[in-house]
Design a protein around this motif. Sequence first.
Motif, PDB file in Angstrom:
ATOM      1  N   LEU A   1      17.817   1.355  -6.480  1.00  0.00           N
ATOM      2  CA  LEU A   1      16.426   0.983  -6.721  1.00  0.00           C
ATOM      3  C   LEU A   1      16.207   0.670  -8.200  1.00  0.00           C
ATOM      4  CD1 LEU A   1      13.522   0.630  -5.709  1.00  0.00           C
ATOM      5  CD2 LEU A   1      13.224   3.105  -5.962  1.00  0.00           C
TER       6      LEU A   1
ATOM      7  N   ARG B   1      14.711  -2.856 -10.316  1.00  0.00           N
ATOM      8  CA  ARG B   1      13.343  -2.574 -10.774  1.00  0.00           C
ATOM      9  C   ARG B   1      12.667  -3.757 -11.453  1.00  0.00           C
ATOM     10  NH1 ARG B   1      16.768  -1.222 -14.352  1.00  0.00           N
ATOM     11  NH2 ARG B   1      16.383  -1.209 -16.575  1.00  0.00           N
TER      12      ARG B   1
ATOM     13  N   LEU C   1      10.872  -5.826  -9.056  1.00  0.00           N
ATOM     14  CA  LEU C   1       9.727  -5.155  -8.441  1.00  0.00           C
ATOM     15  C   LEU C   1       8.561  -5.016  -9.411  1.00  0.00           C
ATOM     16  CD1 LEU C   1      11.746  -2.309  -6.711  1.00  0.00           C
ATOM     17  CD2 LEU C   1      11.024  -4.503  -5.728  1.00  0.00           C
TER      18      LEU C   1
ATOM     19  N   PHE D   1       5.116  -2.987  -3.690  1.00  0.00           N
ATOM     20  CA  PHE D   1       6.363  -3.499  -3.142  1.00  0.00           C
ATOM     21  C   PHE D   1       6.844  -2.588  -2.016  1.00  0.00           C
ATOM     22  CE2 PHE D   1       7.351  -0.856  -6.818  1.00  0.00           C
ATOM     23  CZ  PHE D   1       8.322   0.010  -6.333  1.00  0.00           C
ATOM     24  N   CYS D   2       7.714  -3.137  -1.198  1.00  0.00           N
ATOM     25  CA  CYS D   2       8.332  -2.373  -0.116  1.00  0.00           C
ATOM     26  C   CYS D   2       9.837  -2.546  -0.234  1.00  0.00           C
ATOM     27  CB  CYS D   2       7.848  -2.870   1.248  1.00  0.00           C
ATOM     28  SG  CYS D   2       8.583  -1.960   2.629  1.00  0.00           S
ATOM     29  N   VAL D   3      10.563  -1.430  -0.192  1.00  0.00           N
ATOM     30  CA  VAL D   3      12.018  -1.472  -0.238  1.00  0.00           C
ATOM     31  C   VAL D   3      12.595  -0.540   0.823  1.00  0.00           C
ATOM     32  CG1 VAL D   3      12.194  -2.048  -2.699  1.00  0.00           C
ATOM     33  CG2 VAL D   3      12.199   0.332  -2.003  1.00  0.00           C
ATOM     34  N   THR D   4      13.775  -0.886   1.261  1.00  0.00           N
ATOM     35  CA  THR D   4      14.556   0.012   2.093  1.00  0.00           C
ATOM     36  C   THR D   4      15.938   0.079   1.474  1.00  0.00           C
ATOM     37  OG1 THR D   4      15.406   0.474   4.307  1.00  0.00           O
ATOM     38  CG2 THR D   4      15.096  -1.840   3.727  1.00  0.00           C
ATOM     39  N   THR D   5      16.474   1.268   1.362  1.00  0.00           N
ATOM     40  CA  THR D   5      17.754   1.428   0.688  1.00  0.00           C
ATOM     41  C   THR D   5      18.844   1.865   1.647  1.00  0.00           C
ATOM     42  OG1 THR D   5      17.175   3.681   0.092  1.00  0.00           O
ATOM     43  CG2 THR D   5      16.701   1.958  -1.540  1.00  0.00           C
TER      44      THR D   5
END
Length: 166
Positions: free
Chosen positions: A19, A23, A26, A32-36
């Motif tokens: 992440l 950055r 973002l 924002f939307c994140v999936t790791t």
Amino acid sequence: LPIPLDIVVQSTSSSMHSLYAIRKYLATEDRFCVTTVDTIFSEQEFAAYIGAFQTSDTDGLMAVTTYVDDEKPLYVQTTDTLAITNFCDTREENCAHVSGGIYCLKHKALNTLSRCIKQGQSRMRNFQRQLVADGLHLAAFPFSKIIDVDHCSDIVKAEQLIREWQ
């Protein structure tokens, strides 16, 4: 697709570091939307999740599920209104859900992220705990099932779930 696409290839020591590596991409938006993780989830639930975050006054909306199929789940402690009060390594009181690995956050969460990295912290769960410690208002958004595909046996489960949704 008519959207900007930036691909970052980098080995990192944890999801939190991944992440951190993105950055700057973002930081240009307020939300924002994140999936790791490699996750399988309902498209309709995801659309509702994004819609809820767009109108939410929270600092973060975290995808959660009651479906637990992980060797080290991160339990999410909430109030009756699904405000998040803690992230726990074991099931504690008021921990009906586990983290789904999908995060909608406001820009100010990146300040917490930078501080975590500078302090030498690792693991996404520690970043999530720090968001709570920093006083960010986080809420849980329940999904029926989220499958983290990180083992071969998870592929069979994910394929079965996708068939159920069709």
